[in-house]
Write a protein that holds these residues in place. Structure first.
Motif, PDB file in Angstrom:
ATOM      1  N   ALA A 170      25.406  69.473 -49.928  1.00  0.00           N
ATOM      2  CA  ALA A 170      26.730  68.982 -50.309  1.00  0.00           C
ATOM      3  C   ALA A 170      27.788  69.888 -49.700  1.00  0.00           C
ATOM      4  O   ALA A 170      27.729  71.114 -49.854  1.00  0.00           O
ATOM      5  N   LEU A 195      33.476  65.223 -51.741  1.00  0.00           N
ATOM      6  CA  LEU A 195      32.167  65.787 -51.413  1.00  0.00           C
ATOM      7  C   LEU A 195      31.466  64.935 -50.365  1.00  0.00           C
ATOM      8  O   LEU A 195      31.504  63.701 -50.419  1.00  0.00           O
ATOM      9  N   PHE A 224      27.653  64.385 -48.511  1.00  0.00           N
ATOM     10  CA  PHE A 224      26.233  64.642 -48.749  1.00  0.00           C
ATOM     11  C   PHE A 224      25.431  64.395 -47.472  1.00  0.00           C
ATOM     12  O   PHE A 224      25.471  63.303 -46.907  1.00  0.00           O
ATOM     13  N   VAL A 274      23.167  62.233 -57.762  1.00  0.00           N
ATOM     14  CA  VAL A 274      22.821  61.746 -56.433  1.00  0.00           C
ATOM     15  C   VAL A 274      21.305  61.609 -56.369  1.00  0.00           C
ATOM     16  O   VAL A 274      20.567  62.474 -56.865  1.00  0.00           O
ATOM     17  N   ARG A 312      28.959  73.567 -50.506  1.00  0.00           N
ATOM     18  CA  ARG A 312      29.089  73.545 -51.964  1.00  0.00           C
ATOM     19  C   ARG A 312      27.753  73.891 -52.621  1.00  0.00           C
ATOM     20  O   ARG A 312      27.681  74.729 -53.494  1.00  0.00           O
ATOM     21  N   GLY A 333      24.095  70.280 -57.905  1.00  0.00           N
ATOM     22  CA  GLY A 333      22.830  70.241 -57.172  1.00  0.00           C
ATOM     23  C   GLY A 333      21.613  70.557 -58.011  1.00  0.00           C
ATOM     24  O   GLY A 333      20.516  70.728 -57.475  1.00  0.00           O
ATOM     25  N   TYR A 393      23.064  73.240 -52.036  1.00  0.00           N
ATOM     26  CA  TYR A 393      21.960  72.635 -51.290  1.00  0.00           C
ATOM     27  C   TYR A 393      20.728  72.615 -52.177  1.00  0.00           C
ATOM     28  O   TYR A 393      20.595  73.402 -53.112  1.00  0.00           O
ATOM     29  N   ASP A 450      31.529  61.216 -51.679  1.00  0.00           N
ATOM     30  CA  ASP A 450      32.172  61.045 -52.978  1.00  0.00           C
ATOM     31  C   ASP A 450      33.664  61.206 -52.714  1.00  0.00           C
ATOM     32  O   ASP A 450      34.178  62.322 -52.650  1.00  0.00           O
ATOM     33  N   LEU A 478      24.830  57.739 -54.436  1.00  0.00           N
ATOM     34  CA  LEU A 478      25.627  58.331 -55.510  1.00  0.00           C
ATOM     35  C   LEU A 478      25.521  57.437 -56.740  1.00  0.00           C
ATOM     36  O   LEU A 478      25.967  56.286 -56.727  1.00  0.00           O
ATOM     37  N   ARG A 495      25.348  65.764 -59.203  1.00  0.00           N
ATOM     38  CA  ARG A 495      26.134  65.625 -57.975  1.00  0.00           C
ATOM     39  C   ARG A 495      27.063  66.808 -57.726  1.00  0.00           C
ATOM     40  O   ARG A 495      27.386  67.140 -56.588  1.00  0.00           O
TER      41      ARG A 495
END
Length: 649
Positions: free
Chosen positions: A322, A293, A295, A365, A331, A382, A333, A288, A352, A379
């Protein structure tokens, strides 16, 4: 005014004038950069700059020159033979012919792709004529090696002066080439190459460490994962790393198996994390770019089918993770399989998407899985956007094994494939097939979804080639439809005790090898058709809009669908293009209805994802796909890259 004051005044006047000049210069430069950005954005809509079409892998093209009304007129425009027709398996995997899985990129009128021997080739996108090629095996002694390789990545500096093609090799190198000439970038690493094995595979010099998928690009970083051993359990690290795209210097490392003190470390019991291989990103990452971000679709921990020596949930194996793309910091999971003993790794590039709900647009996502589930998550946080239940699943009878008691089941979208099997579902396409499959079925035990491989011969449904694989998905933001091709295919095996001193106490096996499938002597799946499907999922409602058989068997009259590997793309012309099937055909479907609109026979099955682009020279829209056959399936083998376009009027 005295002389000193006059001097000060003149100095201030000169400085102010200089500042105005610099300001004007800065404005001009900023304007040029902005115009370059607009030019790149406009060009991107006509090109294919990323493996997934864009950094977020929607595989969507705004092109509509080819559309529902005229797709039937598509003709072969050019053919390129990459010259690797005889390609036995890689030294670590000689049981099948290396497939031609590459998805090309197209930038500024040049098409770039990779071959099963890791060569990178640049072609004129209009004519298919070769511009240059680079061979990372040049000068090597011994037999030429072949393995699957899905493509390359592209990076350019902000002013566009520095343009690079970046790719990994199956002997663990990361290489940067000048996009114009194909020559190694001398400032990157050592002569254009860095050794990816350093720091992650030092203690295992003979173990596999291969880059089979294109790396991710974020700003001036190139981010890589790797394919590592699935057996035994000890080996190279599956850590994900970022490198400076100009110098090749390491920027950050993310441990997919958490080290002491890191989030998730407590999910590994009794030191099981040490020297553990697996939990790697062998597939493709998504970025992203707006939010910074990254992934990661993380694979299963090794050994894939035996977890007695890694009791626990085993984070971050089988998770969508992420990261902050600039720093590699975690960030969030979401683990989709706890303590995996089925080889249910995350095989597909995360997509995405945007989910529309109650008048809001939610950045989301979507993760396609081998289990046939599609997980749709917020996104940014999570969190699942549809309910997910933890349900009890069968226990293992392998001594010492501790299967996790529950697994996550998303309530929406519904599973895209069958997850259980009964005698009533045995195939009846021919009497011979029914008899063969019936005998096989009655020799197996199964307890439903998430049945572990037992000490007795076991049927696991779906198997390691079931559900959605690295084929992934494509997404149309206008309709909210996610297009996913899937396999209806089970797996067969038993956990067999190994000799004293073996790396693992138990290993999956059968009379047909470690990775036996639930199919007959023709490689026809043992359940009633369909055997392969193309699905349209409404991500806003969490519903399957349509499902059609994908592929056909020439020897059978009914529309069975076939096992398939290779992804789809979606265009503004209302078309879904896909090869993938074992019948050597390339197809276009109506994106609204799933109606087949066009198909053509290729030189071999196209186990790859196609691309589409608009030629800068003629203005024609092309659709290109690699047709190589090979891989896990029987059939013809070719070295063809095929391009299609509408005939000139």
């Amino acid at each position: 005014m005295d002389k000193s004051a006059s001097r000060v005044f003149k100095f201030r006047l000169q400085r102010a004038s200089k500042k105005r000049g610099l300001g004007i210069l800065a404005a001009v430069l900023a304007g040029r950069v902005f115009l370059l950005f607009l030019a790149v954005s406009a060009a991107s809509a006509q090109e294919w700059r990323f493996y997934g079409g864009d950094a977020g892998s929607t595989r969507f093209s705004k092109l509509q020159q080819i559309n529902r009304t005229n797709v039937g007129g598509l003709k072969r425009a050019w053919t390129y033979h990459m010259g690797e027709l005889d390609r036995g398996g890689h030294e670590t995997d000689r049981h099948h012919v290396a497939p031609f899985e590459s998805t090309p990129l197209v930038i500024d009128g040049v098409l770039y792709f990779s071959t099963p021997s890791n060569r990178v080739i640049a072609l004129d996108a209009e004519t298919g004529k070769e511009i240059w090629q680079f061979d990372p095996q040049a000068g090597h002694t011994g037999q030429r090696q072949f393995f699957q390789h899905r493509g390359v990545a592209y990076w350019q500096s902000k002013n566009g002066d520095d343009r690079r093609i970046l790719f990994g090799t199956f002997d663990g190198r990361l290489i940067a080439l000048e996009a114009k000439s194909g020559k190694p970038c001398g400032d990157f690493g050592k002569g254009g190459t860095i050794n990816l094995r350093a720091g992650v595979a030092d203690a295992f010099p003979g173990a596999q460490y291969s880059v089979t998928s294109p790396p991710a690009i974020y700003q001036d970083l190139i981010i890589t994962g790797a394919a590592v051993p699935e057996y035994p359990s000890k080996g190279p690290s599956g850590a994900v790393r970022a490198f400076d795209v100009r110098s090749g210097k390491l920027a950050w490392t993310f441990h997919t198996i958490p080290q002491p003190g890191e989030t998730g470390h407590e999910t590994w019991q009794e030191g099981a994390w040490q020297d553990r291989t697996g939990a790697n990103v062998w597939s493709i990452m998504s970025v992203d770019t707006e939010r910074g971000l990254l992934f990661l679709p993380v694979g299963s921990a090794s050994y894939d089918f035996y977890g007695a020596d890694r009791k626990g949930m085993d984070l971050f194996a089988n998770s969508l993770v992420a990261l902050d793309a600039a720093t590699g910091k975690l960030r969030w999971y979401f683990q989709m399989v706890h303590h995996d003993i089925w080889d249910y790794d995350m095989p597909a590039q995360p997509v995405l998407i945007t989910v529309r709900r109650d008048g809001r647009e939610i950045p989301a996502v979507a993760q396609v899985t081998k289990m046939g589930f599609v997980f749709i998550l917020d996104r940014l946080a999570g969190r699942p956007l549809f309910p997910v239940e933890e349900r009890r699943v069968p226990e293992s009878n392998v001594p010492g094994e501790a299967a996790w008691p529950t697994q996550p089941f998303p309530l929406k979208p519904p599973p895209l494939v069958r997850q259980t099997f009964s005698e009533a579902e045995i195939s009846e396409v021919t009497k011979e097939s029914h008899q063969n499959c019936s005998e096989l079925f009655h020799s197996l035990k199964t307890r439903g979804m998430y049945t572990p491989y037992l000490v007795q011969p076991t049927l696991v449904m779906p198997g390691t080639l079931g559900g959605g694989n690295w084929s992934g998905a494509s997404f149309d933001g206008g309709s909210g439809y996610l297009f996913v091709n899937t396999n209806e295919l089970g797996a067969v095996g038993a956990m067999l005790p190994q000799a004293d001193g073996a790396p693992e106490k138990y290993r999956r096996g059968s009379k047909d090898g470690e990775y036996a499938r639930f199919w007959d002597q023709n490689q026809w799946p043992c359940q009633k058709p369909p055997w392969g499907t193309l699905n349209a999922v409404d991500v806003n409602k969490g519903e399957i809009v349509w499902k059609v058989p994908l592929g056909s068997m020439d020897k059978l009259k009914e529309k069975t669908g076939t096992p398939n590997l290779g992804g789809s793309i979606i265009t503004a012309g209302g078309l879904v293009f896909i090869g993938a099937t074992t019948d050597s055909r390339f197809r276009a479907f109506d994106a609204k209805t799933g109606e087949p609109l066009w198909d053509v026979e290729l030189e071999a099955s196209a186990h790859a994802t196609p691309i589409t682009y608009l030629s800068k020279k003629s203005g024609n829209q092309f659709v290109v796909i690699a047709a190589g056959g090979g891989g896990y399936f029987k059939g013809k083998v070719s070295d063809t890259l095929a391009a299609f376009a509408l005939p000139d009027k």
